[in-house]
Motif scaffolding. Structure first.
Motif, mmCIF file in Angstrom:
data_model
loop_
_atom_site.group_PDB
_atom_site.id
_atom_site.type_symbol
_atom_site.label_atom_id
_atom_site.label_comp_id
_atom_site.label_asym_id
_atom_site.label_seq_id
_atom_site.Cartn_x
_atom_site.Cartn_y
_atom_site.Cartn_z
ATOM 1 N N THR A 47 0.818 -1.217 0.000
ATOM 2 C CA THR A 47 0.000 0.000 0.000
ATOM 3 C C THR A 47 0.848 1.262 0.000
ATOM 4 O O THR A 47 0.541 2.232 -0.705
ATOM 5 N N TYR A 48 1.943 1.252 0.787
ATOM 6 C CA TYR A 48 2.694 2.485 1.006
ATOM 7 C C TYR A 48 4.124 2.452 0.482
ATOM 8 O O TYR A 48 4.731 3.520 0.311
ATOM 9 N N GLY A 49 4.692 1.255 0.270
ATOM 10 C CA GLY A 49 6.105 1.170 -0.069
ATOM 11 C C GLY A 49 6.372 0.466 -1.380
ATOM 12 O O GLY A 49 5.610 0.587 -2.344
ATOM 13 N N ASP A 50 7.465 -0.289 -1.412
ATOM 14 C CA ASP A 50 7.882 -0.939 -2.659
ATOM 15 C C ASP A 50 7.261 -2.316 -2.848
ATOM 16 O O ASP A 50 7.629 -3.048 -3.773
ATOM 17 N N GLY A 51 6.342 -2.705 -1.948
ATOM 18 C CA GLY A 51 5.634 -3.963 -2.102
ATOM 19 C C GLY A 51 6.349 -5.178 -1.565
ATOM 20 O O GLY A 51 5.873 -6.304 -1.732
ATOM 21 N N ARG A 52 7.474 -4.958 -0.863
ATOM 22 C CA ARG A 52 8.266 -6.082 -0.365
ATOM 23 C C ARG A 52 8.694 -5.831 1.073
ATOM 24 O O ARG A 52 8.718 -4.688 1.531
ATOM 25 N N VAL A 53 9.057 -6.910 1.768
ATOM 26 C CA VAL A 53 9.634 -6.835 3.105
ATOM 27 C C VAL A 53 11.089 -7.271 3.000
ATOM 28 O O VAL A 53 11.394 -8.315 2.414
ATOM 29 N N HIS A 54 11.975 -6.481 3.589
ATOM 30 C CA HIS A 54 13.408 -6.728 3.479
ATOM 31 C C HIS A 54 13.935 -7.268 4.811
ATOM 32 O O HIS A 54 13.674 -6.697 5.868
ATOM 33 N N LEU A 55 14.686 -8.370 4.740
ATOM 34 C CA LEU A 55 15.268 -8.983 5.928
ATOM 35 C C LEU A 55 16.654 -8.396 6.174
ATOM 36 O O LEU A 55 17.365 -8.039 5.235
ATOM 37 N N THR A 56 17.052 -8.307 7.452
ATOM 38 C CA THR A 56 18.356 -7.743 7.789
ATOM 39 C C THR A 56 19.247 -8.789 8.456
ATOM 40 O O THR A 56 18.782 -9.850 8.891
ATOM 41 N N LYS A 57 20.524 -8.455 8.580
ATOM 42 C CA LYS A 57 21.489 -9.359 9.197
ATOM 43 C C LYS A 57 21.305 -9.464 10.709
ATOM 44 O O LYS A 57 21.939 -10.295 11.349
ATOM 45 N N ARG A 58 20.468 -8.615 11.283
ATOM 46 C CA ARG A 58 20.140 -8.726 12.702
ATOM 47 C C ARG A 58 18.774 -9.401 12.908
ATOM 48 O O ARG A 58 18.195 -9.304 13.991
ATOM 49 N N ALA A 59 18.290 -10.054 11.862
ATOM 50 C CA ALA A 59 17.012 -10.770 11.931
ATOM 51 C C ALA A 59 15.849 -9.821 12.220
ATOM 52 O O ALA A 59 14.919 -10.171 12.943
ATOM 53 N N ASN A 60 15.928 -8.634 11.661
ATOM 54 C CA ASN A 60 14.833 -7.683 11.737
ATOM 55 C C ASN A 60 14.200 -7.520 10.368
ATOM 56 O O ASN A 60 14.656 -8.111 9.385
ATOM 57 N N LEU A 61 13.151 -6.702 10.289
ATOM 58 C CA LEU A 61 12.420 -6.483 9.050
ATOM 59 C C LEU A 61 12.471 -5.003 8.691
ATOM 60 O O LEU A 61 12.432 -4.140 9.572
ATOM 61 N N GLN A 62 12.523 -4.719 7.395
ATOM 62 C CA GLN A 62 12.532 -3.341 6.939
ATOM 63 C C GLN A 62 11.484 -3.141 5.846
ATOM 64 O O GLN A 62 11.237 -4.037 5.037
ATOM 65 N N LEU A 63 10.895 -1.952 5.830
ATOM 66 C CA LEU A 63 10.066 -1.487 4.731
ATOM 67 C C LEU A 63 10.795 -0.338 4.055
ATOM 68 O O LEU A 63 11.407 0.503 4.722
ATOM 69 N N VAL A 260 12.708 -15.307 11.564
ATOM 70 C CA VAL A 260 13.638 -14.536 10.749
ATOM 71 C C VAL A 260 15.048 -14.835 11.234
ATOM 72 O O VAL A 260 15.321 -14.805 12.436
ATOM 73 N N THR A 261 15.951 -15.127 10.325
ATOM 74 C CA THR A 261 17.319 -15.496 10.707
ATOM 75 C C THR A 261 18.297 -14.351 10.429
ATOM 76 O O THR A 261 18.003 -13.446 9.641
ATOM 77 N N PRO A 262 19.478 -14.395 11.032
ATOM 78 C CA PRO A 262 20.500 -13.377 10.733
ATOM 79 C C PRO A 262 21.219 -13.622 9.417
ATOM 80 O O PRO A 262 22.162 -12.899 9.088
ATOM 81 N N TRP A 263 20.762 -14.624 8.661
ATOM 82 C CA TRP A 263 21.368 -14.920 7.361
ATOM 83 C C TRP A 263 20.460 -14.453 6.218
ATOM 84 O O TRP A 263 20.594 -14.906 5.093
ATOM 85 N N LYS A 264 19.519 -13.553 6.552
ATOM 86 C CA LYS A 264 18.543 -13.021 5.584
ATOM 87 C C LYS A 264 17.755 -14.153 4.929
ATOM 88 O O LYS A 264 17.563 -14.208 3.718
ATOM 89 N N SER A 265 17.303 -15.047 5.778
ATOM 90 C CA SER A 265 16.513 -16.188 5.351
ATOM 91 C C SER A 265 15.417 -16.405 6.387
ATOM 92 O O SER A 265 15.279 -15.621 7.329
#
Length: 275
Positions: A47-63, A260-265
């Motif tokens: 709705t508001y962003g690029d349509g995807r969820v991005h995983l990080t190396k700290r096992a967090n999520l980004q928009l 969510v893993t710290p390996w972006k998986s």
């Protein structure tokens, strides 16, 4: 290290103005979340962003690519993120950085670190002064399998057996060996002590006086590689997420519970395993 500004790690209320729009980060202590929750976050991204969820190396999520009004994400986008349930502690959103062995309590490892992760997060969020920790301050909890034992950290622990852990104080110093049930309280106390003396430091490693150190316990595990992609054990699968970018097609193939893993998986868990 002399710092002249605070850290700029992004959060929902402190977005980073990237070239494609606002970037926000959502902390997921321990990495566990339901597929329905991730689906709801994808709704926000679509709705508001690029349509995807991005995983990080700290096992967090980004928009990414969110709109920005001055230095903030618009209120309607913040409200949409809030409805996913991934913003339970707004005052502490930047500091809930708990990286934990993704398979702990599910398969392998020496101890189930899920309860101590929950307790540690609750203690941090119940301590007002810790809301002012740097957004880069990281706690790393290894369940004794060695998958995170060599990660840089500010504080953490490594399981020696099912009931005993050794604390980590900075990336290269060991703390005392303590019972697992005391670990959350001890780590919270150490985080408070760091906050009281840190001045402009972002990390324990930057303190001018090194912390008091203990010898590494002889039962410390050796560092180990992440699990291979594919089935780990019946009902648990390690899923590759190319470039750490998750879209709706990838989500449809996953189980009902995820880590969510710290390996972006992602670790995908079948319902019978969670039950």
């Amino acid at each position: 290290m002399e710092r002249t500004r605070g850290d700029l790690c992004p959060g929902v209320f402190r977005p980073w103005p990237a070239d494609d729009g606002a970037l926000v980060r959502l902390r997921i202590p321990g990495g566990h979340l339901a597929r329905t929750t991730l689906s709801a976050l994808l709704d926000v991204a679509e709705t508001y962003g690029d349509g995807r969820v991005h995983l990080t190396k700290r096992a967090n999520l980004q928009l990414r690519a969110l709109p920005m009004d001055d230095d903030s994400v618009p209120a309607e986008a913040v409200d949409a993120i809030r409805t996913t349930g991934l913003l339970p502690h707004p005052d502490h959103e930047l500091v809930r950085n708990l990286l934990v062995s993704p398979l702990t309590g599910l398969h392998g490892g020496r101890a189930d670190l899920r309860p101590v992760t929950t307790e540690l997060d609750e203690r941090i969020c119940a301590t007002p002064s810790l809301a002012k920790l740097p957004g880069r301050f990281l706690l790393v909890l290894d369940d004794g399998r060695g998958d995170l034992v060599d990660r840089l950290c500010d504080l953490g622990l490594v399981a020696l057996d099912a009931e005993t852990v050794q604390l980590r104080i900075g990336s290269t110093h060991w703390g005392p060996v303590v019972p697992l049930h005391e670990a959350a309280a001890r780590l919270t106390g150490l985080a408070r002590a760091f906050q009281q003396v840190r001045d402009n430091a972002w990390h324990v490693d930057e303190l001018p006086v090194p912390p008091a150190s203990h010898d590494a316990d002889p039962h410390q595990p050796a560092a180990s590689d992440p699990p291979a992609y594919g089935e780990v054990v019946d009902g648990i699968t390690h899923v590759e997420v190319p470039d750490g970018v998750l879209d709706r097609t990838t989500l449809e193939a996953l189980g009902e519970h995820l880590v969510v893993t710290p390996w972006k998986s992602l670790i995908s868990i079948a319902p019978q395993v969670v039950e």
